[in-house]
Design a protein around this motif. Structure first.
Motif, mmCIF file in Angstrom:
data_model
loop_
_atom_site.group_PDB
_atom_site.id
_atom_site.type_symbol
_atom_site.label_atom_id
_atom_site.label_comp_id
_atom_site.label_asym_id
_atom_site.label_seq_id
_atom_site.Cartn_x
_atom_site.Cartn_y
_atom_site.Cartn_z
ATOM 1 N N ALA A 45 -3.323 22.065 34.529
ATOM 2 C CA ALA A 45 -2.147 22.046 33.659
ATOM 3 C C ALA A 45 -1.474 20.681 33.607
ATOM 4 C CB ALA A 45 -1.153 23.105 34.122
ATOM 5 N N ASP A 46 -0.835 20.424 32.458
ATOM 6 C CA ASP A 46 -0.015 19.228 32.275
ATOM 7 C C ASP A 46 1.439 19.504 32.659
ATOM 8 O OD1 ASP A 46 -2.116 17.629 30.884
ATOM 9 O OD2 ASP A 46 -1.873 19.189 29.342
ATOM 10 N N ILE A 47 1.859 20.746 32.439
ATOM 11 C CA ILE A 47 3.252 21.136 32.666
ATOM 12 C C ILE A 47 3.255 22.468 33.399
ATOM 13 C CG2 ILE A 47 5.397 21.874 31.525
ATOM 14 C CD1 ILE A 47 4.657 19.981 29.209
ATOM 15 N N GLN A 68 9.149 22.454 35.666
ATOM 16 C CA GLN A 68 10.440 23.100 35.434
ATOM 17 C C GLN A 68 10.533 24.323 36.340
ATOM 18 O OE1 GLN A 68 13.375 22.624 33.110
ATOM 19 N NE2 GLN A 68 13.989 24.019 34.763
ATOM 20 N N LEU A 69 11.327 24.217 37.404
ATOM 21 C CA LEU A 69 11.566 25.363 38.265
ATOM 22 C C LEU A 69 12.488 26.349 37.554
ATOM 23 C CD1 LEU A 69 12.264 23.480 41.624
ATOM 24 C CD2 LEU A 69 10.084 24.447 40.862
ATOM 25 N N TYR A 70 12.331 27.643 37.858
ATOM 26 C CA TYR A 70 13.262 28.604 37.281
ATOM 27 C C TYR A 70 14.368 28.971 38.269
ATOM 28 C CZ TYR A 70 10.578 32.430 39.562
ATOM 29 O OH TYR A 70 9.948 33.260 40.460
ATOM 30 N N SER A 71 14.474 28.201 39.318
ATOM 31 C CA SER A 71 15.537 28.391 40.308
ATOM 32 C C SER A 71 16.418 27.157 40.347
ATOM 33 C CB SER A 71 14.932 28.616 41.687
ATOM 34 O OG SER A 71 14.209 27.456 42.089
ATOM 35 N N ALA A 84 4.793 14.144 39.408
ATOM 36 C CA ALA A 84 5.485 14.849 38.330
ATOM 37 C C ALA A 84 7.000 14.799 38.503
ATOM 38 C CB ALA A 84 5.021 16.303 38.279
ATOM 39 N N VAL A 85 7.730 14.704 37.386
ATOM 40 C CA VAL A 85 9.180 14.858 37.418
ATOM 41 C C VAL A 85 9.494 16.335 37.606
ATOM 42 C CG1 VAL A 85 9.369 15.080 34.899
ATOM 43 C CG2 VAL A 85 11.339 14.337 36.219
ATOM 44 N N VAL A 86 10.540 16.642 38.367
ATOM 45 C CA VAL A 86 10.896 18.027 38.664
ATOM 46 C C VAL A 86 12.301 18.293 38.146
ATOM 47 C CG1 VAL A 86 11.235 19.772 40.460
ATOM 48 C CG2 VAL A 86 9.443 18.029 40.722
ATOM 49 N N THR A 87 12.463 19.379 37.405
ATOM 50 C CA THR A 87 13.778 19.814 36.943
ATOM 51 C C THR A 87 14.029 21.235 37.445
ATOM 52 O OG1 THR A 87 12.837 20.568 34.829
ATOM 53 C CG2 THR A 87 13.770 18.350 34.885
ATOM 54 N N ASN A 88 15.305 21.575 37.566
ATOM 55 C CA ASN A 88 15.656 22.938 37.992
ATOM 56 C C ASN A 88 16.712 23.505 37.052
ATOM 57 O OD1 ASN A 88 17.954 21.527 38.768
ATOM 58 N ND2 ASN A 88 17.946 22.268 40.874
ATOM 59 N N MET A 89 17.356 24.597 37.467
ATOM 60 C CA MET A 89 18.311 25.268 36.585
ATOM 61 C C MET A 89 19.764 24.892 36.880
ATOM 62 S SD MET A 89 16.387 26.868 34.510
ATOM 63 C CE MET A 89 17.611 27.825 33.608
ATOM 64 N N GLN A 90 20.003 24.137 37.928
ATOM 65 C CA GLN A 90 21.312 23.617 38.311
ATOM 66 C C GLN A 90 22.444 24.626 38.125
ATOM 67 O OE1 GLN A 90 22.252 19.549 37.313
ATOM 68 N NE2 GLN A 90 20.305 18.827 38.121
ATOM 69 N N ILE A 306 17.321 17.036 36.218
ATOM 70 C CA ILE A 306 16.316 16.418 37.074
ATOM 71 C C ILE A 306 16.754 16.541 38.531
ATOM 72 C CG2 ILE A 306 15.242 14.231 37.742
ATOM 73 C CD1 ILE A 306 15.224 13.428 34.824
ATOM 74 N N VAL A 307 15.842 16.988 39.379
ATOM 75 C CA VAL A 307 16.129 17.170 40.806
ATOM 76 C C VAL A 307 16.158 15.808 41.496
ATOM 77 C CG1 VAL A 307 15.189 18.056 42.973
ATOM 78 C CG2 VAL A 307 15.159 19.488 40.930
ATOM 79 N N ARG A 308 17.182 15.624 42.304
ATOM 80 C CA ARG A 308 17.306 14.396 43.103
ATOM 81 C C ARG A 308 16.974 14.747 44.544
ATOM 82 N NH1 ARG A 308 22.966 11.646 41.806
ATOM 83 N NH2 ARG A 308 21.985 10.025 43.077
ATOM 84 N N PHE A 309 15.702 14.620 44.873
ATOM 85 C CA PHE A 309 15.244 15.020 46.202
ATOM 86 C C PHE A 309 15.954 14.231 47.307
ATOM 87 C CE2 PHE A 309 11.712 16.584 43.630
ATOM 88 C CZ PHE A 309 11.497 17.827 44.207
ATOM 89 N N ASP A 310 16.314 12.987 47.006
ATOM 90 C CA ASP A 310 16.978 12.166 48.021
ATOM 91 C C ASP A 310 18.380 12.645 48.320
ATOM 92 O OD1 ASP A 310 17.648 11.411 45.372
ATOM 93 O OD2 ASP A 310 18.445 9.498 46.062
ATOM 94 N N LYS A 311 19.012 13.316 47.356
ATOM 95 C CA LYS A 311 20.367 13.826 47.523
ATOM 96 C C LYS A 311 20.401 15.278 47.971
ATOM 97 C CE LYS A 311 22.496 10.067 46.018
ATOM 98 N NZ LYS A 311 23.389 9.268 46.896
ATOM 99 N N GLY A 312 19.309 15.996 47.732
ATOM 100 C CA GLY A 312 19.275 17.403 48.096
ATOM 101 C C GLY A 312 19.836 18.327 47.038
#
Length: 313
Positions: A45-47, A68-71, A84-90, A306-312
Motif C-alpha cells: 500500500a501507498d496509504i 491516517q490513524l483513526y485514533s 511515512a507521515v502520520v496523522t491522527n484524529m486529535q 500531523i503527529v509530533r512524535f517528539d512532543k508526544g
C-alpha cells in the motif's frame, strides 16, 4: 494510489470512501481471508487508514507515504521507524470523552447505578437513598491536563458553577504545575479528572501517595491513559475499602479488562471500557477526515493533525 484500510467500517462507510476517492484502489483488511494476505496487502500500500496490529508490520511497510490513524492516541506506533507521515484524529473525540467523564460522575452522584440495580429487582427504596445523593454544583475539581478534552470538560463544569483548577507543566491555563503542587492540592478536591496523553512524562504520574491524599468522598476519573496510575492496585484498594467516594474509568492499565479483575467488583465504580470517544457518527467523521486529508495529500497541501512524535501529541 493503493489504500489499505484497517478500520471497522460498515459497508456505507466503504461506499463513501470509494465515492470520495475516485481513481484510487482500496483494500479492506476485513475482506481478506487471513493474516498473510492482510500483511501482504499492507506492504504493497501507498496509504494506510487505520491502526494495524501487530504494529511490527509497519516496520516492513516501506511503500507507505502516509498513515491516517483513526485514533487520537498513537503510543503503540511511537517506536516504529518508517518514513511515512502520520496523522491522527486529535480533537475529534474530545467532546464525547468530556461527556463520558461528566456522565460517569453524575451517575455516581445521582445514584444511577443503584437505581438500575433496584429496577432489575423491582424494589422501591427511594426514600432511603435520597439523603446520600449529591450534586455536581459548586464542586472543587482538579483536571489533569490542559488540552482539548480538558477544555471541553472545563466548559461543561462551568455550567455547574464548579471551582476548576488545571494541572499541566507548561500550559498558560494551568495553575498547578508540579507534582508537588498537585499532591498538596488533592486533599481539597471533590473530583480529580485525568485526561492527559500517554507520554513518558505522564506514565505513572498519579502515585499511590496521591491516591492516599484524596478525601473520603472524592471521585477519581480517568479518560486519558491507563498508565497514568503508578499503582492501579492502590486505587482498587481505596475503592474496595471505601476510602474514596468512587471512580469513573474509561481506561485501565490492562485492556480488555480480564474477567476476575478486582476493578469489576469495586463499589461506586463506572467502567466505560475505553468507549468514551464513541458516538453514532464516529466513523462517518473518520471517513470525512480521511477524505479531506487525502485531497490535501494529492495536492501537496499540508495535512491536518500531523503527529509530533517528539512532543508526544
Amino acid at each position: 494510489m493503493l489504500i489499505f484500510v484497517d478500520a471497522p467500517l460498515a459497508e456505507r462507510h466503504k461506499s463513501t470512501l470509494a465515492a470520495g476517492a475516485a481513481g484510487d484502489s482500496f483494500i479492506f483488511r476485513d475482506e481478506l481471508p487471513g493474516e498473510s494476505e492482510q500483511r501482504e496487502a499492507l506492504l504493497k500500500a501507498d496509504i494506510l487508514l487505520g491502526n494495524p496490529k501487530p504494529v511490527e508490520w509497519l516496520e516492513k511497510a516501506v511503500n507507505l507515504q502516509w498513515i491516517q490513524l483513526y485514533s487520537t492516541g498513537f503510543e503503540y506506533y511511537r517506536h516504529i521507524k518508517i518514513p511515512a507521515v502520520v496523522t491522527n484524529m486529535q480533537d475529534y473525540y474530545s467532546q464525547p470523552c468530556a461527556e463520558t467523564a461528566i456522565a460517569g460522575i453524575l451517575s455516581l452522584y445521582r445514584g444511577a447505578g443503584e437505581f438500575a440495580a433496584l429496577k432489575n429487582k423491582q424494589q422501591w427504596v427511594g426514600h432511603i437513598i435520597r439523603p446520600a445523593l449529591q450534586t455536581l454544583q459548586n464542586k472543587h475539581v482538579i483536571i489533569l491536563g490542559a488540552g482539548n478534552i480538558a477544555r471541553r470538560i472545563e466548559k461543561i463544569l462551568q455550567g455547574f458553577d464548579c471551582t476548576i483548577r488545571l494541572y499541566a507543566r507548561r500550559s498558560p491555563n494551568a495553575v498547578i504545575r508540579t507534582t508537588t503542587e498537585l499532591e498538596a492540592a488533592l486533599p481539597a478536591a471533590d473530583i480529580v479528572i485525568a485526561c492527559l496523553p500517554g507520554t513518558e512524562e505522564t506514565k505513572g504520574l498519579f502515585t499511590r501517595e496521591m491516591i492516599a491524599a484524596l478525601k473520603h468522598n472524592a471521585i477519581f476519573c480517568n479518560v486519558g491513559r491507563g498508565n497514568l496510575l503508578a499503582d492501579e492496585q492502590a486505587l482498587t484498594e481505596a475503592l474496595m475499602h471505601r476510602r474514596i467516594g468512587g471512580a469513573v474509568l474509561d481506561v485501565t492499565q490492562e485492556e480488555p479488562l480480564p474477567a476476575g479483575h478486582p476493578l469489576w467488583s469495586c463499589p461506586n465504580t463506572v467502567l466505560s471500557q475505553h468507549s468514551g470517544g464513541g458516538s453514532t457518527s464516529e466513523y462517518e467523521g473518520i471517513v470525512a477526515c480521511f477524505l479531506e486529508n487525502l485531497a490535501a495529500f494529492k495536492n501537496g497541501i499540508p495535512l491536518k493533525n500531523i503527529v509530533r512524535f517528539d512532543k508526544g501529541y
